[in-house]
Design a protein around this motif. Structure first.
Motif, short mmCIF file in Angstrom:
data_model
loop_
_atom_site.label_atom_id
_atom_site.label_comp_id
_atom_site.label_asym_id
_atom_site.label_seq_id
_atom_site.Cartn_x
_atom_site.Cartn_y
_atom_site.Cartn_z
N ASP A 144 0.74 -1.22 0.10
CA ASP A 144 0.07 -0.06 0.07
C ASP A 144 0.89 1.42 0.03
OD1 ASP A 144 -2.89 0.47 0.29
OD2 ASP A 144 -1.99 1.86 1.66
N ASP A 145 1.86 1.30 0.80
CA ASP A 145 2.76 2.39 0.84
C ASP A 145 3.47 2.64 -0.36
OD1 ASP A 145 2.12 2.86 3.65
OD2 ASP A 145 3.89 1.80 4.40
N PHE A 146 3.95 1.34 -1.05
CA PHE A 146 4.50 1.54 -2.36
C PHE A 146 3.60 2.41 -3.42
CE2 PHE A 146 5.78 -0.07 -6.67
CZ PHE A 146 7.14 0.18 -6.65
N ASN A 147 2.46 1.76 -3.54
CA ASN A 147 1.28 2.30 -4.45
C ASN A 147 1.20 3.61 -4.31
OD1 ASN A 147 1.38 -0.21 -5.54
ND2 ASN A 147 -0.30 -0.99 -4.51
N ALA A 148 1.26 4.17 -2.84
CA ALA A 148 0.81 5.63 -2.84
C ALA A 148 2.05 6.45 -2.77
CB ALA A 148 0.64 5.71 -1.08
N GLY A 149 3.28 5.80 -3.26
CA GLY A 149 4.39 6.83 -3.89
C GLY A 149 4.72 6.80 -5.16
N THR A 150 5.80 7.11 -5.58
CA THR A 150 6.15 7.10 -7.09
C THR A 150 7.56 6.25 -6.94
OG1 THR A 150 5.30 9.36 -7.03
CG2 THR A 150 6.52 8.35 -9.00
N ALA A 151 7.65 5.21 -7.52
CA ALA A 151 8.75 4.34 -7.66
C ALA A 151 9.85 5.15 -8.53
CB ALA A 151 8.51 3.13 -8.44
N LYS A 152 11.14 5.29 -7.84
CA LYS A 152 12.12 5.93 -8.74
C LYS A 152 13.50 5.35 -8.25
CE LYS A 152 10.46 10.29 -7.26
NZ LYS A 152 10.55 11.57 -7.12
N ILE A 153 14.33 5.28 -9.29
CA ILE A 153 15.63 4.93 -8.83
C ILE A 153 16.54 6.17 -8.80
CG2 ILE A 153 17.40 3.36 -9.44
CD1 ILE A 153 15.63 1.23 -9.59
N GLU A 154 16.50 6.72 -7.90
CA GLU A 154 17.56 8.00 -7.54
C GLU A 154 18.82 7.53 -7.07
OE1 GLU A 154 14.27 11.35 -6.86
OE2 GLU A 154 14.47 9.87 -5.27
N GLY A 155 19.05 6.60 -6.15
CA GLY A 155 20.14 6.31 -5.54
C GLY A 155 21.10 5.42 -6.79
N GLU A 156 22.29 4.91 -6.26
CA GLU A 156 23.11 4.18 -7.09
C GLU A 156 22.87 2.70 -7.10
OE1 GLU A 156 27.23 6.63 -5.65
OE2 GLU A 156 27.31 4.61 -6.13
N PHE A 157 22.55 2.17 -8.18
CA PHE A 157 22.30 0.76 -8.49
C PHE A 157 23.33 -0.07 -9.34
CE2 PHE A 157 20.32 -2.97 -9.81
CZ PHE A 157 19.64 -3.53 -8.71
N SER A 158 24.33 -0.81 -8.75
CA SER A 158 25.61 -1.19 -9.29
C SER A 158 25.10 -1.95 -10.50
CB SER A 158 26.17 -2.07 -8.38
OG SER A 158 27.09 -2.99 -8.97
N PRO A 159 25.69 -2.00 -11.62
CA PRO A 159 25.23 -2.92 -12.75
C PRO A 159 25.69 -4.30 -12.34
CG PRO A 159 27.08 -1.18 -13.41
CD PRO A 159 26.89 -0.88 -11.80
N GLN A 160 26.47 -4.52 -11.30
CA GLN A 160 26.57 -5.96 -10.99
C GLN A 160 25.34 -6.50 -10.00
OE1 GLN A 160 29.57 -4.04 -10.94
NE2 GLN A 160 29.83 -4.76 -13.01
N ALA A 161 24.48 -5.58 -9.68
CA ALA A 161 23.41 -6.00 -8.78
C ALA A 161 22.28 -6.31 -9.72
CB ALA A 161 23.05 -4.79 -7.97
N SER A 162 21.33 -7.28 -9.40
CA SER A 162 20.24 -7.44 -10.33
C SER A 162 18.79 -7.65 -9.57
CB SER A 162 20.68 -8.87 -10.97
OG SER A 162 20.71 -10.00 -9.74
N ILE A 163 17.83 -7.27 -10.43
CA ILE A 163 16.44 -7.23 -10.05
C ILE A 163 15.67 -8.66 -10.78
CG2 ILE A 163 14.32 -6.12 -10.03
CD1 ILE A 163 15.99 -3.31 -10.17
N TYR A 164 15.22 -9.55 -10.06
CA TYR A 164 14.72 -10.71 -10.42
C TYR A 164 13.10 -10.30 -10.27
CZ TYR A 164 13.13 -15.63 -10.66
OH TYR A 164 12.41 -16.62 -11.05
N GLY A 165 12.40 -10.30 -11.38
CA GLY A 165 11.05 -9.79 -11.41
C GLY A 165 10.86 -8.66 -12.12
N GLU A 166 9.97 -7.80 -11.66
CA GLU A 166 9.34 -6.51 -12.46
C GLU A 166 10.10 -5.31 -11.61
OE1 GLU A 166 5.37 -5.42 -12.71
OE2 GLU A 166 4.71 -7.43 -12.11
N LYS A 167 11.08 -4.90 -12.67
CA LYS A 167 12.07 -3.70 -12.34
C LYS A 167 11.07 -2.49 -11.92
CE LYS A 167 15.75 -4.78 -15.37
NZ LYS A 167 15.29 -6.05 -15.54
N GLU A 168 10.08 -2.35 -12.13
CA GLU A 168 9.00 -1.20 -11.76
C GLU A 168 8.63 -1.30 -10.24
OE1 GLU A 168 8.37 -3.09 -14.39
OE2 GLU A 168 9.37 -1.67 -16.01
N LYS A 169 9.11 -2.42 -9.88
CA LYS A 169 8.48 -2.55 -8.43
C LYS A 169 9.71 -2.28 -7.51
CE LYS A 169 4.77 -5.56 -8.69
NZ LYS A 169 3.94 -6.98 -8.54
#
Lengths: 85, 419
Positions: free
Chosen positions: B162-187
């Motif tokens: 609920d809190d996630f849906n109430a906000g706006t998902a943004k990637i503002e910090g640093e996300f290493s290219p060697q880190a990975s997201i399994y699943g939807e990136k928008e989440k």
């Protein structure tokens, strides 16, 4: 050796695993007898249990040697005795 | 129109979590309970009504919002909202006329018109509201009302979504290219200044992951959504399983699953913590581990306000009061309730299921340890390490709680002295 002294030494020996002959009234719990902070708490609890007394926190923190423990307990028992007369 | 978030006597069932804070100051999801209400009514002035001994501390926390201010409420229609109402997935809209919403006999909300508000006075607001019931129409409602500590844990995953849906998902910090997201990136939401190091896996297949500002996620961490990582918190190669909320400025390692941890608490090393709620300024020593399910899968029993009761739940972990510290290798049983400012020394077996506030548990016995003054001193040192101070308001609250928890503490210490 007074009865209190003997019992205090027994408690100290049991709690800190030190031979009774190595314990004298000048022995400091931390420096001479190797008490860790947790053992100091166990010692206070053991004195309270042995003599049926309650040592308030300031008194407990001020007791650094076997002699001061004996002194504190004797004083406490004597005052308790007076109160019970 | 004004809104007043009030506490009823439900705080007793939520001890030890509510000793040092009002119910609405409890965390569930990304935010504290009251922050969800503020979010739902952005244009309405919010105030609070809490237990008397918490007034000064809570005023400091929520300044400039009013706390227990009867005068401020007298000149307007007021919607009273129960602190225990978890404001998620709700379609509530403010009624047009005076109305009390009730669930299982308990007041969830009450809209009181200005004309009746003139009679409000200081004291227990829930008693005043109960009297109002005689004159106002009552509507039966079904909402998420927090009754027991495990409710917060059980609702946590939904609250994060609920809190996630109430906000706006943004990637503002640093996300290493060697880190990975399994699943939807928008989440995935990563706040400003946050860093996700290489070899981190974020799994959004079951829900969103929110990493707040200036948090740091170190290598070999796996975070499963829905989860929330608070501001300036560090995750050290941990497995953060779904349904976990970690407050600000925490240090987390090992494995956590469906936990809520308030700010400034550490569980830095290996060890499992599941289906649990941890207060502020707690330190869990290396290998501290709790059970959250019984071997026979039967419902877990828990001490609630001094009485043991069945939770009716198969998975219940520990509820740990603020400023508590556990030693290395401390084992906590299912449904363990630990008071505020305790020191627990693991002795090989599991600890008792109830530990009164301000005690030490050592060699399978309760003791007073070095006493209250020393506990305060230690808390002062811990807080100063993070640039915080207890303050007079915090000290007054602790002094009060020390007194109200005295009987049970002294009873158990005396029992163990005898035996």
């Amino acid at each position: 050796m007074s009865e209190v002294t003997e019992r205090v030494k027994k408690v100290v020996s049991r709690q800190l695993k030190v031979q009774p002959e190595k314990i004298n009234e000048g022995s400091e719990f931390v420096k001479d007898l190797g008490a860790e902070s947790i053992q100091s708490i166990e010692l206070v609890a053991a004195f309270e249990e042995e003599f049926g007394i309650t040592m308030d926190e300031d008194a407990a923190l001020s007791i650094k040697t076997v002699g001061t423990a004996i002194e504190f307990i004797e004083k406490h028992l004597s005052e308790a005795g007076k109160n019970n007369e | 129109m004004k809104i007043c978030i009030f506490e009823d006597n439900g705080f007793e069932n939520l001890y030890p979590l509510t000793y040092l804070r009002p119910i609405c100051g409890l965390r569930c999801g990304k935010t504290l309970i009251f922050e969800k209400i503020i979010r739902a009514f952005p244009d309405i002035k919010i105030s609070f009504w809490v237990r008397d001994y918490l007034i000064k501390l809570w005023r400091k926390e929520v300044s400039p919002l009013a706390v227990n201010d009867a005068e401020a409420l007298k000149n307007d229609d007021t919607l009273f909202i129960n602190s225990r109402w978890l404001f998620i997935d709700t379609k509530f809209s403010i009624p047009g006329n005076e109305e009390i919403g009730k669930m299982d006999g308990e007041i969830v909300y009450a809209l009181v018109k200005k004309t009746q508000m003139a009679a409000i006075s200081s004291g227990d607001i829930s008693i005043w509201l109960a009297k109002l019931k005689e004159n106002i129409q009552v509507k039966e409602v079904k909402v998420k009302l927090i009754t027991y500590p495990w409710d917060l844990v059980n609702y946590n995953a939904d609250a994060i979504k609920d809190d996630f849906n109430a906000g706006t998902a943004k990637i503002e910090g640093e996300f290493s290219p060697q880190a990975s997201i399994y699943g939807e990136k928008e989440k995935v939401s990563i706040g400003k200044g946050a860093k996700v190091h290489p070899m981190v896996v974020i799994d959004t297949t079951h829900g969103p992951v929110i990493i707040d500002e200036d948090a740091v996620i170190y290598p070999f961490t796996k975070i499963e959504g829905p989860s929330y990582i608070g501001k300036e918190t560090q995750i050290h190669g941990a497995k953060v399983r779904e349904g976990s909320s970690i407050g600000p400025v925490c240090r987390i390692g090992g494995e956590v699953e469906e936990v809520i941890i308030h700010g400034y608490s550490n569980k830095y090393h290996d060890g499992f913590l599941g289906h649990s709620y941890v207060g502020e300024w707690v330190n869990l020593g290396a290998l501290t581990t709790n059970s959250d399910i019984k071997n026979d899968y039967s419902p877990v029993s828990v001490y609630i306000n001094g009485e043991i009761m069945s939770s009716g739940e198969a998975k219940v972990g520990s509820f740990i009061g603020d400023h508590t510290k556990t030693s290395i290798g401390t084992f906590l049983n299912t449904g363990t309730v630990i008071g505020v400012m305790t020191n627990l020394i693991g002795s090989g077996g599991v600890l008792p299921k109830f530990v009164p506030s301000f005690t030490w548990y050592l060699n399978k016995k309760f003791t007073k340890g070095y006493g209250y003054k020393m506990l305060l001193k230690t808390a002062g040192v811990a807080m100063s390490r993070r640039g915080k101070k207890l303050g007079q308001e915090g000290l007054d609250v602790l002094n009060y709680v020390y007194e109200i928890t005295k009987d049970k503490r002294e009873e158990l210490i005396a029992r163990d002295k005898m035996g």
